[in-house]
Design a protein around this motif. Structure first.
Motif, mmCIF file in Angstrom:
data_model
loop_
_atom_site.group_PDB
_atom_site.id
_atom_site.type_symbol
_atom_site.label_atom_id
_atom_site.label_comp_id
_atom_site.label_asym_id
_atom_site.label_seq_id
_atom_site.Cartn_x
_atom_site.Cartn_y
_atom_site.Cartn_z
ATOM 1 N N SER A 226 1.789 30.322 74.473
ATOM 2 C CA SER A 226 1.663 31.683 74.995
ATOM 3 C C SER A 226 0.229 32.186 74.868
ATOM 4 C CB SER A 226 2.595 32.630 74.240
ATOM 5 O OG SER A 226 2.113 32.832 72.908
ATOM 6 N N GLU B 159 1.405 21.700 68.397
ATOM 7 C CA GLU B 159 2.418 22.741 68.227
ATOM 8 C C GLU B 159 1.905 23.993 67.516
ATOM 9 O OE1 GLU B 159 4.745 18.961 68.926
ATOM 10 O OE2 GLU B 159 2.910 19.526 67.881
ATOM 11 N N THR C 79 13.619 21.903 70.392
ATOM 12 C CA THR C 79 12.929 23.072 69.843
ATOM 13 C C THR C 79 13.652 23.585 68.604
ATOM 14 O OG1 THR C 79 12.091 23.704 72.029
ATOM 15 C CG2 THR C 79 12.129 25.411 70.324
ATOM 16 N N ALA D 263 -0.367 33.319 71.196
ATOM 17 C CA ALA D 263 -0.629 32.236 70.248
ATOM 18 C C ALA D 263 -2.009 31.633 70.471
ATOM 19 C CB ALA D 263 0.448 31.168 70.364
ATOM 20 N N ASP E 198 3.303 37.297 75.541
ATOM 21 C CA ASP E 198 4.371 36.305 75.600
ATOM 22 C C ASP E 198 4.331 35.454 76.862
ATOM 23 O OD1 ASP E 198 5.369 37.139 73.133
ATOM 24 O OD2 ASP E 198 6.685 38.646 74.050
ATOM 25 N N LEU F 19 3.266 32.548 79.358
ATOM 26 C CA LEU F 19 2.810 31.189 79.080
ATOM 27 C C LEU F 19 1.411 30.985 79.647
ATOM 28 C CD1 LEU F 19 5.748 28.655 79.560
ATOM 29 C CD2 LEU F 19 4.739 29.520 77.451
ATOM 30 N N GLN G 281 1.380 29.313 66.580
ATOM 31 C CA GLN G 281 2.641 28.587 66.796
ATOM 32 C C GLN G 281 3.066 28.585 68.257
ATOM 33 O OE1 GLN G 281 3.818 26.984 63.946
ATOM 34 N NE2 GLN G 281 5.589 28.155 63.299
ATOM 35 N N PHE G 282 3.531 27.415 68.711
ATOM 36 C CA PHE G 282 3.980 27.273 70.100
ATOM 37 C C PHE G 282 5.317 27.967 70.321
ATOM 38 C CE2 PHE G 282 6.564 24.279 68.040
ATOM 39 C CZ PHE G 282 7.352 23.534 68.891
ATOM 40 N N SER G 283 5.684 28.115 71.595
ATOM 41 C CA SER G 283 6.913 28.828 71.953
ATOM 42 C C SER G 283 8.121 27.907 72.053
ATOM 43 C CB SER G 283 6.729 29.556 73.289
ATOM 44 O OG SER G 283 5.622 30.425 73.237
ATOM 45 N N GLY G 284 7.882 26.597 71.995
ATOM 46 C CA GLY G 284 8.978 25.644 72.123
ATOM 47 C C GLY G 284 8.606 24.526 73.070
ATOM 48 N N TYR H 135 9.175 22.587 76.505
ATOM 49 C CA TYR H 135 9.618 22.964 77.845
ATOM 50 C C TYR H 135 10.865 22.169 78.237
ATOM 51 C CZ TYR H 135 9.146 24.117 82.822
ATOM 52 O OH TYR H 135 9.350 24.564 84.106
#
Length: 559
Positions: free
Chosen positions: A186, A343, A396, A189, A165, A167, A385-388, A390
């Protein structure tokens, strides 16, 4: 896929199991190159990681890289990861204004300055007091150098680890519609996407022999970052070559003789136009249609492009005309289109020999789920998949469905066998005065296959009918002072307009073609750093002339 193993685990494994294998080949001018084995690359990275740790940055601190593709870009990224930090790579063509925005928005703690063409203009965007380190191929600066630091610093020891998890990077989108967004990626991902890419490549290419790739598309972009860098870090058997400059690109290709080659539609078109400069399209088409001779001619053309060793080629980042894919396949190049985005770490769809119909972007890669919304929007759930975004929690949240699918913003159609066709971008749809919506991308693809055209843009919001703005191929632009050339261009484009309109519904048919006298480039702001068209900026630039073009009734205009 190994759910517990992460990208650094793969890298450290290669360092141990194949230390003498050449991983990176960097041109340094005058035809000279430097090879870096896995052991040499990791020693450099470990030395820089130790230096970064010594500066006392907080865990997860953002460390930025501003550089064209080079061996030290990858070595710096590994150093950042091993030191416990997060990479922020910035497009090497960005303006000082955008550079400052990204550095400040990401709260970067340090900047690596690498291979650049416009550093004197860009350095004004570096906040005062931000520490910076120069790569060996950086422009002349007063910054502390990588080599000086590596010489005096002992390598970081052990096997540094990162959490799934954590980044790994922030990838700032190229900003075709406003300020760039920071996509959070992450380690989990990134690794899952890279593993999927490697497994897909092995299924297609096999595992025997050396795999070679030329890295030249921007490493600051997800496409190159995932399919070249991250995949090679997981695979361990890919030899990465770098391009020295635009002028040496053909020699760089000949040196690398890539077995896998990826590019973007604009460059595939330019390669084709370069072939047509040496042989008229009609003659080449006739030769390719002759048994045996056609194969010899196709092979010769590919050798001239430096692509004769390519086992498989790919196109991504933007739609590519179906006719262009078919043309390359006639030459004998297995060119397949893919579809993905930042993304999902560029891990979504790809075509292949079984599912490879031109005009479709392929089927989902393993682990990818896809469906269409009632409005036709493509929804994706990917292992990459991205974490969102920033610092943008609201954006998001709005970008996902309740059950975790990413809203791509692209419109599409799916066949029963899973093949996906992109029919347009929801935000690019415009409504004419007749109240009918028009999707620009499919019409642009019909225009872009013409050998006279380099790029096009279809517009016409609120007008009685759409129109297209076209950029001519470079060789034509250089000869427009000749009145006979201009007359031939107008005649050819009038015929192109008729041919395109015959393939369109009544409400989509173009009123006119407008020839842009200024080429679109990254430098003048009409293209993003990944060579996507900045629609709103181009439309604003020509807005004062549009009414007069419609009023004239002519079918071809010069902007």
């Amino acid at each position: 896929m190994s759910e517990s193993k992460l990208i650094l685990d793969y890298v450290l494994g290669h360092e141990t199991s194949q230390p003498e294998r050449v991983y990176l080949t960097q041109p340094v001018g005058d035809g000279r190159v430097i090879d870096y084995t896995w052991a040499e690359a990791l020693e450099q990275s470990r030395r820089m990681a130790a230096h970064l740790r010594s500066r006392g940055f907080a865990p997860g601190a953002r460390i930025a890289i501003l550089s064209k593709n080079c061996a030290h870009f990858i070595m710096a990224e590994l150093a950042i990861w091993m030191a416990g930090y997060t990479t922020v790579a910035i497009f090497p063509t960005e303006t000082a204004e955008t550079l400052r925005y990204v550095l400040e928005h990401s709260e970067a703690s340090l900047l690596f300055v690498g291979k650049l063409d416009t550093w004197p203009q860009q350095q004004a965007g570096v906040p005062a007091g931000l520490p910076a380190i120069a790569f060996p191929l950086a422009p002349e600066t007063t910054l502390e150098t990588w080599d000086a630091i590596a010489t005096r610093t002992a390598p970081l020891q052990g096997r540094p680890r990162r959490g799934a998890d954590d980044l790994a990077m922030l990838i700032y989108t190229s900003g075709s519609t406003g300020l760039p967004k920071g996509v959070m990626v992450s380690f989990g991902a990134l690794t899952r996407a890279a593993e999927g890419i490697v497994n897909d490549s092995r299924r297609r290419l096999g595992t025997g022999g050396e795999s070679r790739m030329l890295s030249y598309l921007p490493l600051a972009h997800s496409f190159e970052r995932s399919w070249v860098e991250a995949a090679s870090l997981v695979d361990g058997g890919t030899h990465i070559f770098f391009a020295e400059s635009l002028d040496t690109f053909l020699q760089d290709l000949q040196r690398a003789r890539p077995t896998m080659f990826i590019s973007v539609p604009r460059l595939w078109l330019k390669f084709q136009q370069g072939v047509f400069e040496k042989m008229p399209p009609g003659k080449l088409d006739r030769l390719l249609g002759i048994p045996l001779i056609g194969r010899i001619v196709g092979r010769k053309v590919l050798k001239g492009l430096g692509l004769d060793a390519v086992i498989q080629a790919g196109s991504g980042s933007a739609p590519i005309p179906a006719d262009l894919i078919a043309w390359y396949r006639r030459l004998g190049l297995k060119l397949f289109e893919g579809y993905a985005m930042t993304e999902d770490n560029s891990y979504s769809h790809t075509s292949n020999e079984q599912f490879g119909e031109p005009g479709y972007v392929g089927v989902p890669l393993p682990g990818v789920q896809v469906r269409l919304s009632p409005e036709g929007e493509i929804l994706i759930k990917s292992p990459g998949q991205f974490s969102g975004y920033y610092k943008q929690p609201e954006l998001t949240a709005a970008s996902f469905t309740d059950d975790g699918f990413f809203r791509t913003g692209d419109l599409g159609e799916r066949r029963p066998d899973g093949l996906l066709k992109i029919t347009g971008r929801a935000k690019e749809l415009f409504k004419t005065a007749k109240g009918k919506y028009v999707a620009p991308a499919p019409i642009e693809n019909l225009i872009n296959v013409h050998p006279m055209v380099e790029l096009s843009l279809v517009s016409g919001l609120g007008q009685s009918a759409p129109y297209a703005l076209v950029v001519l191929a470079e060789d034509l632009r250089q000869r427009l002072a000749d009145a006979s050339v201009r007359a031939r261009v107008e005649s050819e484009l009038e015929q192109l307009l008729r041919n395109v309109n015959r393939q369109l519904a009544d409400d989509e048919q173009l009123r006119m073609l407008v020839i842009a006298t200024e080429p679109w480039s990254i430098e003048n702001g009409f293209l993003t750093p990944t060579m996507k068209v900045r629609r709103s900026r181009i439309e604003a630039a020509i807005a004062p002339q549009v009414a007069a073009w419609y009023a004239s009734g002519r079918s071809v205009h010069w902007a």
